[in-house]
Scaffold this active site. Structure first.
Site, mmCIF file in Angstrom:
data_model
loop_
_atom_site.group_PDB
_atom_site.id
_atom_site.type_symbol
_atom_site.label_atom_id
_atom_site.label_comp_id
_atom_site.label_asym_id
_atom_site.label_seq_id
_atom_site.Cartn_x
_atom_site.Cartn_y
_atom_site.Cartn_z
ATOM 1 N N GLY A 10 0.774 -1.178 -0.124
ATOM 2 C CA GLY A 10 -0.077 -0.113 -0.070
ATOM 3 C C GLY A 10 0.916 1.443 0.033
ATOM 4 N N CYS A 11 1.937 1.280 0.846
ATOM 5 C CA CYS A 11 2.656 2.643 1.041
ATOM 6 C C CYS A 11 3.463 2.634 -0.466
ATOM 7 C CB CYS A 11 3.737 2.244 2.037
ATOM 8 S SG CYS A 11 3.030 1.947 3.648
ATOM 9 N N THR A 12 3.975 1.587 -1.063
ATOM 10 C CA THR A 12 4.675 1.699 -2.471
ATOM 11 C C THR A 12 3.636 2.316 -3.449
ATOM 12 O OG1 THR A 12 6.007 -0.058 -1.934
ATOM 13 C CG2 THR A 12 5.642 0.541 -4.355
#
Length: 149
Positions: free
Chosen positions: A39-41
């Site tokens: 998700g952060c990527t």
């Protein structure tokens, strides 16, 4: 909190970042849990892919997590992020913006960063904020907000 007191933070590219911005730009400060997670990527890639539109709207983007500068540099380089990542290792910024909260996952409770974004003007006023962000469509929503300023 409606206004940010001036603070300086260590960031990638061996920079010290000022919040609010000392060059008269708006800031998008987005908090994310951990470098190089799915998700952060995706969120970082979305900010990367819309970066020029934010620049055109006189806005600088900073990603923030508690990862250290070494991890941030690797993440930034691998994903070709054109913006800096702030290393909030001691959690000062996370506490200030109240994004360090109790989270639950698969029945387990733990403290972590709640994915959140803030638009801060050059005077330190928080113009808009989002908490418990869902990644899909979020960057477009933030971009619309800064373009409307």
């Amino acid at each position: 909190m409606n206004k940010v007191q001036p603070t300086t933070c260590p960031a990638t590219s061996n920079l010290e970042v000022n919040i609010p911005d000392t060059q008269g730009r708006n800031i998008v400060l987005y908090f994310y849990p951990k470098d190089a997670t799915p998700g952060c990527t995706t969120e970082g890639q979305d900010f990367r892919d819309h970066h020029q539109a934010f620049v055109d709207a006189n806005t600088v983007i900073y990603g923030v997590s508690k990862d250290d500068l070494n991890k941030h540099e690797k993440f930034k380089e691998k994903q070709n992020f054109p913006f800096e990542l702030i290393a909030d290792v001691d959690g000062t910024l996370c506490e200030l913006f109240k994004v360090w909260q109790l989270k639950k996952f698969m029945g387990r409770e733990y403290m972590g960063i709640v994915r959140s974004s803030f638009v801060i003007d050059a005077n330190g006023n928080i113009l808009k904020s989002w908490d418990k962000v869902k990644v899909k469509g979020h960057v477009e929503e933030v971009l619309q907000a800064v373009q409307a300023l």
